[in-house]
Enzyme design. Structure first.
Site, PDB file in Angstrom:
ATOM      1  N   ASP A  33       2.413  -0.160   3.415  1.00 21.98           N
ATOM      2  CA  ASP A  33       1.486   0.950   3.289  1.00 21.98           C
ATOM      3  C   ASP A  33       2.091   1.921   2.278  1.00 21.98           C
ATOM      4  OD1 ASP A  33      -0.578   2.875   3.981  1.00 21.98           O
ATOM      5  OD2 ASP A  33       0.991   3.921   5.100  1.00 21.98           O
ATOM      6  N   ASP A  35       0.880   5.747   1.701  1.00 20.76           N
ATOM      7  CA  ASP A  35       0.925   7.146   2.145  1.00 20.76           C
ATOM      8  C   ASP A  35       1.768   7.292   3.407  1.00 20.76           C
ATOM      9  OD1 ASP A  35      -0.901   8.261   0.150  1.00 20.76           O
ATOM     10  OD2 ASP A  35      -2.404   7.020   1.141  1.00 20.76           O
TER      11      ASP A  35
END
Length: 239
Positions: A33, A35
């Site tokens: 991922d 963020d």
């Protein structure tokens, strides 16, 4: 300061830590991922802040990451609030280059040196993630993220709903595509949010990351929950 016992306990947080460590030790693909994992902030919140819409958008981001609302609904709501133009995004990145989380560059470098393929799988925006990928030496072809649509003047018109990461259950869909396309035997997902936890399966293990924010739902679902990247680096480098 944590005691050595508390630090050791944190190293072994998770539902199946030994299995997660084993999968990481032999993974031929690791998906991150972006963020609050690869970077130490939420890109869409940074963008919203520069446009004076920070608190309103951050509230939607929190709901999405905690799993309290369908991701596609949160994405549409946030974009409808900020309606970013192409120039808005360029200006944001110029004023506020996204910050890497401590140690992630070393981890990605160790994975690359080992021959492991690295992917960035994000509900964020491709235009904002491409500079991050470049800094990490990750091919832009290995980015699975959302595409903002603009008209000829560069004004916001919407987002591409065909991107797998634009909807709930998008990350498992993206990982399944990657796994089937390249035939990876062992795939690991690393992330801080509920949408990342959804990616196992097809990921063989899910490593929750709490170095930026600890989300209770992720802590409960993670095979292994880490608060920094140091022990993961040790495993990849076989220290």
């Amino acid at each position: 300061m944590f005691s050595s016992t508390a630090a050791q306990q944190q190293e072994h947080e998770g539902n199946n830590v030994a299995h997660a460590m084993e999968m990481l030790s032999k993974a031929d693909a690791v998906c991150f991922d972006v963020d609050s994992t690869v970077i130490d902030e939420e890109g869409i919140d940074v963008l919203a802040d520069t446009l004076g819409k920070g608190p309103e958008v951050a509230a939607w981001t929190a709901k999405a990451m905690d799993g309290n609302i369908k991701f596609e609904d949160a994405l549409a709501a946030r974009l409808d609030i900020i309606k970013p133009s192409r120039n808005d995004i360029a200006s944001c990145l110029e004023k506020h280059p996204l910050r890497l989380s401590p140690g992630v560059d070393k981890l990605v470098d160790a994975l690359h040196k080992r021959g492991t393929h690295v992917y960035l799988v994000s509900g964020g925006f491709r235009l904002m993630i491409e500079p991050v990928a470049e800094r990490l030496g990750v091919s832009i072809d290995n980015i699975y993220a959302n595409t903002i649509l603009f008209n000829d003047d560069g004004d916001y018109t919407g987002f591409d709903s065909n991107e797998p990461t634009s909807a709930d259950q998008g990350k498992p869909k993206a990982l399944r595509t990657i796994k089937e396309k390249f035939g990876y035997e062992t795939m690991v997902m690393v992330g801080d949010g509920a949408t990342d936890a959804q990616a196992k399966p097809p990921a063989d293990t899910f490593i929750g990351f709490g170095g930026v924010v600890t989300r209770q739902a992720v802590l409960e679902k993670a095979c292994w929950f880490v608060r920094d990247f140091e022990h993961m680096i040790d495993i990849v480098e076989k220290k």
